[in-house]
Scaffold this motif. Structure first.
Motif, PDB file in Angstrom:
ATOM      1  N   ALA A   1     -65.587  95.608   0.830  1.00  0.00           N
ATOM      2  CA  ALA A   1     -64.683  95.796  -0.311  1.00  0.00           C
ATOM      3  C   ALA A   1     -63.309  95.220   0.008  1.00  0.00           C
ATOM      4  N   ALA A   2     -62.588  94.852  -1.060  1.00  0.00           N
ATOM      5  CA  ALA A   2     -61.250  94.301  -0.882  1.00  0.00           C
ATOM      6  C   ALA A   2     -60.347  94.773  -2.016  1.00  0.00           C
ATOM      7  N   VAL A   3     -59.084  95.040  -1.687  1.00  0.00           N
ATOM      8  CA  VAL A   3     -58.075  95.424  -2.669  1.00  0.00           C
ATOM      9  C   VAL A   3     -56.961  94.394  -2.593  1.00  0.00           C
ATOM     10  N   ARG A   4     -56.627  93.831  -3.747  1.00  0.00           N
ATOM     11  CA  ARG A   4     -55.546  92.844  -3.789  1.00  0.00           C
ATOM     12  C   ARG A   4     -54.347  93.453  -4.504  1.00  0.00           C
ATOM     13  N   MET A   5     -53.165  93.281  -3.929  1.00  0.00           N
ATOM     14  CA  MET A   5     -51.926  93.766  -4.526  1.00  0.00           C
ATOM     15  C   MET A   5     -51.057  92.575  -4.894  1.00  0.00           C
ATOM     16  N   ARG A   6     -50.680  92.504  -6.190  1.00  0.00           N
ATOM     17  CA  ARG A   6     -49.791  91.454  -6.672  1.00  0.00           C
ATOM     18  C   ARG A   6     -48.474  92.082  -7.108  1.00  0.00           C
ATOM     19  N   TRP A   7     -47.405  91.342  -7.027  1.00  0.00           N
ATOM     20  CA  TRP A   7     -46.118  91.790  -7.554  1.00  0.00           C
ATOM     21  C   TRP A   7     -45.829  90.977  -8.812  1.00  0.00           C
TER      22      TRP A   7
ATOM     23  N   HIS B   1     -49.487  87.217  -3.013  1.00  0.00           N
ATOM     24  CA  HIS B   1     -50.174  88.507  -3.037  1.00  0.00           C
ATOM     25  C   HIS B   1     -50.580  88.923  -1.628  1.00  0.00           C
ATOM     26  N   ALA B   2     -51.021  90.176  -1.528  1.00  0.00           N
ATOM     27  CA  ALA B   2     -51.543  90.729  -0.280  1.00  0.00           C
ATOM     28  C   ALA B   2     -52.950  91.236  -0.543  1.00  0.00           C
ATOM     29  N   THR B   3     -53.875  90.949   0.361  1.00  0.00           N
ATOM     30  CA  THR B   3     -55.259  91.390   0.217  1.00  0.00           C
ATOM     31  C   THR B   3     -55.627  92.264   1.405  1.00  0.00           C
ATOM     32  N   LEU B   4     -56.143  93.448   1.104  1.00  0.00           N
ATOM     33  CA  LEU B   4     -56.598  94.394   2.114  1.00  0.00           C
ATOM     34  C   LEU B   4     -58.124  94.383   2.089  1.00  0.00           C
ATOM     35  N   ALA B   5     -58.734  93.787   3.120  1.00  0.00           N
ATOM     36  CA  ALA B   5     -60.188  93.703   3.216  1.00  0.00           C
ATOM     37  C   ALA B   5     -60.689  94.876   4.035  1.00  0.00           C
ATOM     38  N   LEU B   6     -61.517  95.721   3.407  1.00  0.00           N
ATOM     39  CA  LEU B   6     -61.991  96.925   4.061  1.00  0.00           C
ATOM     40  C   LEU B   6     -63.311  96.666   4.765  1.00  0.00           C
ATOM     41  N   ARG B   7     -63.533  97.459   5.816  1.00  0.00           N
ATOM     42  CA  ARG B   7     -64.804  97.380   6.510  1.00  0.00           C
ATOM     43  C   ARG B   7     -65.937  97.712   5.522  1.00  0.00           C
ATOM     44  N   GLY B   8     -66.966  96.909   5.461  1.00  0.00           N
ATOM     45  CA  GLY B   8     -68.060  97.106   4.505  1.00  0.00           C
ATOM     46  C   GLY B   8     -68.036  96.104   3.371  1.00  0.00           C
TER      47      GLY B   8
ATOM     48  N   SER C   1     -56.843  78.676   4.305  1.00  0.00           N
ATOM     49  CA  SER C   1     -55.502  78.100   4.435  1.00  0.00           C
ATOM     50  C   SER C   1     -54.463  78.758   3.545  1.00  0.00           C
ATOM     51  N   GLN C   2     -54.866  79.395   2.413  1.00  0.00           N
ATOM     52  CA  GLN C   2     -53.860  79.998   1.544  1.00  0.00           C
ATOM     53  C   GLN C   2     -53.204  81.227   2.184  1.00  0.00           C
ATOM     54  N   ASN C   3     -53.842  81.781   3.210  1.00  0.00           N
ATOM     55  CA  ASN C   3     -53.285  82.947   3.897  1.00  0.00           C
ATOM     56  C   ASN C   3     -52.271  82.487   4.943  1.00  0.00           C
ATOM     57  N   LYS C   4     -51.046  82.926   4.771  1.00  0.00           N
ATOM     58  CA  LYS C   4     -49.987  82.526   5.696  1.00  0.00           C
ATOM     59  C   LYS C   4     -49.966  83.418   6.941  1.00  0.00           C
ATOM     60  N   LEU C   5     -50.178  84.728   6.762  1.00  0.00           N
ATOM     61  CA  LEU C   5     -50.116  85.677   7.877  1.00  0.00           C
ATOM     62  C   LEU C   5     -51.305  86.619   7.793  1.00  0.00           C
ATOM     63  N   LEU C   6     -51.779  87.090   8.950  1.00  0.00           N
ATOM     64  CA  LEU C   6     -52.918  87.991   9.038  1.00  0.00           C
ATOM     65  C   LEU C   6     -52.546  89.194   9.895  1.00  0.00           C
ATOM     66  N   ALA C   7     -53.185  90.338   9.618  1.00  0.00           N
ATOM     67  CA  ALA C   7     -53.023  91.532  10.458  1.00  0.00           C
ATOM     68  C   ALA C   7     -54.328  92.301  10.420  1.00  0.00           C
ATOM     69  N   ARG C   8     -54.637  92.984  11.521  1.00  0.00           N
ATOM     70  CA  ARG C   8     -55.856  93.778  11.599  1.00  0.00           C
ATOM     71  C   ARG C   8     -55.506  95.195  12.023  1.00  0.00           C
ATOM     72  N   GLY C   9     -55.981  96.154  11.229  1.00  0.00           N
ATOM     73  CA  GLY C   9     -55.770  97.557  11.546  1.00  0.00           C
ATOM     74  C   GLY C   9     -57.092  98.265  11.728  1.00  0.00           C
ATOM     75  N   ALA C  10     -57.029  99.594  11.786  1.00  0.00           N
ATOM     76  CA  ALA C  10     -58.236 100.398  11.981  1.00  0.00           C
ATOM     77  C   ALA C  10     -59.025 100.446  10.674  1.00  0.00           C
ATOM     78  N   GLY C  11     -60.080  99.643  10.569  1.00  0.00           N
ATOM     79  CA  GLY C  11     -60.939  99.674   9.402  1.00  0.00           C
ATOM     80  C   GLY C  11     -60.544  98.704   8.306  1.00  0.00           C
ATOM     81  N   TYR C  12     -59.584  97.805   8.558  1.00  0.00           N
ATOM     82  CA  TYR C  12     -59.186  96.876   7.512  1.00  0.00           C
ATOM     83  C   TYR C  12     -58.551  95.640   8.141  1.00  0.00           C
ATOM     84  N   SER C  13     -58.467  94.588   7.336  1.00  0.00           N
ATOM     85  CA  SER C  13     -57.696  93.394   7.668  1.00  0.00           C
ATOM     86  C   SER C  13     -56.754  93.125   6.503  1.00  0.00           C
ATOM     87  N   LEU C  14     -55.568  92.624   6.812  1.00  0.00           N
ATOM     88  CA  LEU C  14     -54.574  92.307   5.798  1.00  0.00           C
ATOM     89  C   LEU C  14     -54.311  90.815   5.830  1.00  0.00           C
ATOM     90  N   MET C  15     -54.342  90.180   4.643  1.00  0.00           N
ATOM     91  CA  MET C  15     -54.049  88.757   4.523  1.00  0.00           C
ATOM     92  C   MET C  15     -52.919  88.582   3.519  1.00  0.00           C
TER      93      MET C  15
END
Length: 930
Positions: free
Chosen positions: A85-91, A76-83, A57-71
């Protein structure tokens, strides 16, 4: 232009994220190459969807690209990679009240039919963009799809502090800032590459680069540094509209064709029913219900240099235009006026009959007079659609005719009328418009029409159109020898005298197919664009879109000079009606296609293109640019507003600029501030867009400045762009420096090798450099670095030898930058072959060949000659004896050719001089022989 770009704030930083494959080989100078990988033509567009329970529920918007998902959450924004791993970006230090919003909704809905029916989630909305407003004071953060990946932009309004923006990346094993300024995030075996931020602003002298780079802050934190910029002006990124203007008055005004001169002036033709159309030169007033018009607009789209009516007392329409180096325009079309103005020695002075005749006119450089003017036709209907001109000033015109006695010449491919319906025609008019150097029918027993014409590098004539005839004249071994549908396109290549075919073929499937436009590249390869209703149109691999999308599709087909099996052939369109009306090819083989579309799913290159969605169901214009091999969609965009819009013509200008013209009924086209006409005035208006690329440079020979000629290793080249240097400075010593004032040039050849170029001169708008020795033949990339950051790039074709000659006025035209050495009676004298004085005023001076005892040697200077296998020098079209050719020993990159002048040239006057190296011609310069 898409809605959000209409309110871009004064500064915008762009970060493009590319997910690279695991175990990627590392290279010291890896860089993004937008032509080397498929764009969204093979990847679905990145869309953002609302969270309706398909994610935590904390994720307001989702997107899916080639090899990743974005929440995306509010913080913050979280990039979940296939396999896993995840990278989170905060401002960091951001506004805690900032929330993410979705905008730019699309029609597509997503459904999750998982588990029991009670758990199904249906009708989830999708959007093109996600926006955080005021994430920092006066700063917004935007996420969107771009170039097949993910892009996020910080947009800074007046009062914003760029140093306030700080990003923290979590879940990253190692960080690296590459030499080209990219930020590389190492995550396990994968790499996330965030392209270095780029920024431009419009300034008083054109586009100005705003320096931007990542600034490491430690512990996975990064800010960015920004160079000096004007906070009152807007920065624009990606391909954008440099200017856009309406053209029209109170009634119907339609723009049919556009041409561009070497200075960037645009010449547009069409027809108008407006008595108050803005004519500002000449003494002709509107005569009939519609008159043809010719208008010339300044390079910035602000000033109407001239506009004039062309016509008589009845209906007149202009369909085609071409322009020469002197700024003289050649206009063709159709007229119902028996008082159409013709010249004294016109090929045909009188109206032939029928409902209409074709016409061809040559308009003076001032636009105020007709150099010549002629009818084209006989006793039935005739009309002219297209025109091309050669260097001698001859005009090649194509069109259609119902006149069985349309004037043809002897010895052409078809002297007689083909049947009871219309035939296509091709006619070559001499430079005075007074006679036909050749004229031929092209047609069979039913309807045939030629719609577009182009000239090849060897003087061959290429035409396209459509035919309903089963006996259309074809060449032996034609690619397609029988008609498949109600109408088929045709493509015909005639030799320079019109006496035989290079090839002539049909092109089509089981339904209606029309060839609407044709273009030829510097190698003689031909590009045809049009429309097809055939689901079995002959597509060829590699082709961008091999499958029919429905309704009517546009098509693009490329043949080599032999006209055999197409090099590529592709559909271009969506589910409804799409047609290509214009085509142009640049020196790199990149093909610009324009037309109109009613399809809401017409392929666009990414969501951040000029206009990512159709604006009105009645139809929009479009511009698409394809890669050299037809595999990739480099750029593609709608062009339209709230009513019907049609792009009808395309022409190419300097620095990769593209001019698109057409007709519009829309009130809200994305016209630019300060352009000539800001609002629609009548029912139909013309429109003209000039589209340019950011970070794009054009590389040419520094001698000829030809936009189409390749360069050669060890030759002198020039790159033109904006913001290329912070100083204007020339090299002061040898060996030449690799860097001047922080500017450096790297050439990446077709084999993938990077070489730093030696520099002669740098300035903000022009660089002169030596093409590095050893550069492989083929398409090379030229990249400009300023203070270590990549700021511009472009491409150029490389040949082993590519001759170009220097001219006295540094334009590649006019008097040769040459010397004349003469020996007689034991004495030798050497003098200039041109006058001294200011550049622009230098002319060829008389060369006296003297008596039989005097020998005269013309010393030519050029570049790109030394790598030759064979050489020939033509003076006044006649081969001369070459005494020496090769590198000039005193100056890097400079070549010298010594040629003995034949005494038969005595009295020839001002004559042309050019060099043929391995059969490839140089530019033409001139000397004067008395």
């Amino acid at each position: 232009m898409s809605d959000w770009k209409s309110y871009l704030p004064p500064i915008l930083f762009v970060f493009f994220i590319a997910l690279l494959p695991t175990h990627l080989p590392r290279h010291a100078n890896r860089r993004a190459n937008p032509t080397a990988a498929p764009l969204s033509s093979v990847r679905p567009p990145l869309l953002f969807q609302a969270n309706r329970g398909q994610a935590p529920s904390q994720n307001k918007l989702l997107a899916r690209g080639a090899g990743y998902s974005l929440m995306l959450t509010d913080q913050h924004a979280t990039l979940a990679l296939r396999g896993g791993a995840a990278v989170r970006m905060r401002w960091l230090g951001a506004n805690p009240s900032a929330t993410v919003e979705a905008n730019a909704p699309v029609q597509a809905r997503t459904h999750y039919l998982k588990g029991s029916q009670a758990d199904w989630i249906t009708g989830v909305e999708n959007f093109e963009r996600a926006v955080y407003h005021d994430v920092y004071p006066a700063t917004d953060l935007l996420f969107h799809g771009a170039r097949g990946g993910l892009e996020y932009d910080f947009r800074l309004r007046p009062g914003a502090d760029p140093l306030a923006v700080k990003l923290q990346f979590e879940g990253v094993d190692r960080f690296e800032i590459a030499k080209n300024g990219d930020l590389i995030l190492h995550v396990g075996d994968a790499e996330l590459v965030q392209r270095k931020p780029v920024a431009w602003q419009d300034g008083p002298h054109g586009r100005e680069l705003v320096q931007a780079r990542f600034r490491p802050l430690g512990q996975g934190r990064f800010g960015f540094d920004l160079g000096r910029y004007d906070r009152s002006r807007t920065l624009i990124v990606d391909p954008f509209i440099d200017y856009a203007t309406y053209l029209g008055k109170g009634d119907v005004d339609v723009l049919s064709d556009v041409a561009v001169d070497s200075a960037g002036n645009a010449y547009v033709v069409g027809y108008t029913a407006s008595s108050d159309f803005p004519v500002n030169v000449g003494d002709q007033s509107q005569g009939g219900q519609e008159d043809a018009f010719l208008a010339k607009l300044s390079p910035d789209g602000v000033t109407l240099i001239y506009a004039t009516f062309i016509g008589g007392g009845d209906l007149d329409r202009a369909w085609g235009v071409a322009v020469n180096d002197a700024g003289e325009a050649f206009v063709v079309g159709e007229t119902r006026s028996d008082d159409f103005p013709t010249s004294v020695n016109a090929f045909l002075q009188r109206f032939g009959g029928g409902a209409r005749d074709g016409f061809a006119v040559k308009v003076s450089a001032s636009g105020s007079s007709l150099a010549w003017s002629t009818y084209l036709g006989d006793t039935d209907d005739d009309w002219a659609n297209g025109v091309a001109i050669d260097e001698q000033g001859s005009a090649y015109v194509c069109g259609g005719t119902w006149s069985s006695r349309f004037p043809t010449t002897a010895g052409v491919v078809q002297e007689g009328f083909g049947g009871d319906d219309s035939d296509a025609f091709v006619i070559k008019l001499d430079p005075m418009g007074s006679r036909a150097e050749f004229s031929t029918f092209l047609g069979g027993s039913r309807d045939d029409e030629a719609r577009s014409i182009a000239l090849g590098p060897a003087g061959d004539v290429y035409v396209t159109g459509f035919t309903r005839s089963n006996n259309f004249p074809l060449s032996a071994g034609a690619f397609q020898s029988s008609r498949s549908g109600g109408e088929d396109a045709f493509v015909s290549k005639l030799n320079p005298t019109g006496s035989r075919f290079g090839f002539s073929t049909l092109l089509g499937g089981g339904e209606s197919d029309y060839g609407n436009a044709i273009a030829v590249d510097l190698f003689g390869d031909v590009y045809v664009a049009g429309s097809t209703a055939s689901d079995n149109f002959p597509t060829r691999t590699p082709g961008l879109y091999p499958n029919y999308a429905g309704g009517i599709d546009a098509f693009v087909t490329k043949f080599d000079t032999s006209g055999g099996t197409p090099l590529y052939s592709t559909y271009l369109g969506g589910r409804r009606e799409d047609a290509a009306n214009g085509v142009a090819v640049d020196p790199n083989g990149f093909v610009s296609v324009v037309g109109h579309t009613k399809s809401e799913d017409f392929p666009v290159s990414d969501a951040n293109v000029i206009q990512g969605q159709r604006a009105d169901e009645s139809g929009d214009g479009f511009w698409s640019r394809l890669s050299e091999d037809g595999r990739y969609l480099l750029d593609s965009t709608y062009l339209g507003g709230d009513r019907l819009d049609e792009a009808r013509a395309v022409a190419l200008g300097d620095n990769g600029s593209v001019y698109v013209g057409g007709r519009t009924l829309s009130n809200n086209l994305a016209v630019t501030t300060g352009s000539y006409q800001q609002k629609r005035s009548g029912e139909d208006d013309g429109f003209l867009f000039r589209i340019v690329d950011n970070l794009q440079i054009a590389t040419t020979s520094a001698a000829s400045y030809s936009a189409t000629a390749p360069v050669a290793p060890e030759s002198i080249a020039s790159a033109f762009g904006r913001g290329l240097a912070t100083v204007t400075q020339a090299a002061t010593s040898t060996p030449l420096p690799a860097q001047i004032g922080g500017t450096r040039v790297v050439v990446t050849d077709a084999a993938g090798f990077d070489r730093t170029a030696a520099l002669f001169f740098v300035s903000p708008t022009q660089l002169n450099f030596e093409v590095p020795p050893g550069t492989a033949a083929g398409l090379a990339q030229v990249t400009v670095f300023l203070n270590g950051s990549e700021i511009a790039r472009g491409t150029v074709r490389v040949r082993t030898a590519s001759p170009s000659l220097f001219s006295a006025n540094a334009t590649g035209l006019g008097a040769a930058a040459a010397q004349i050495a003469q020996a007689e009676g034991g004495q030798t004298t050497t003098t200039l072959a041109f006058t001294t004085g200011p550049i622009g005023q230098r002319v060829a001076i008389p060369i006296d060949l003297g008596g039989p005892a005097r020998e005269s040697v013309l010393i030519l200077y050029g570049t790109g000659i030394r790598g030759r296998r064979s050489i020939e020098v033509l003076v006044d079209g006649e081969p001369q004896l070459v005494l020496f050719d090769g590198a000039q020993s005193q100056f890097i990159g400079l070549d010298q050719v010594n040629v003995q002048l034949s005494r038969t040239l005595a009295g020839a006057g001002l004559v042309d001089v050019n060099v043929l190296v391995d059969g490839f011609p140089s530019n033409v310069v001139q000397v004067f022989i008395q």
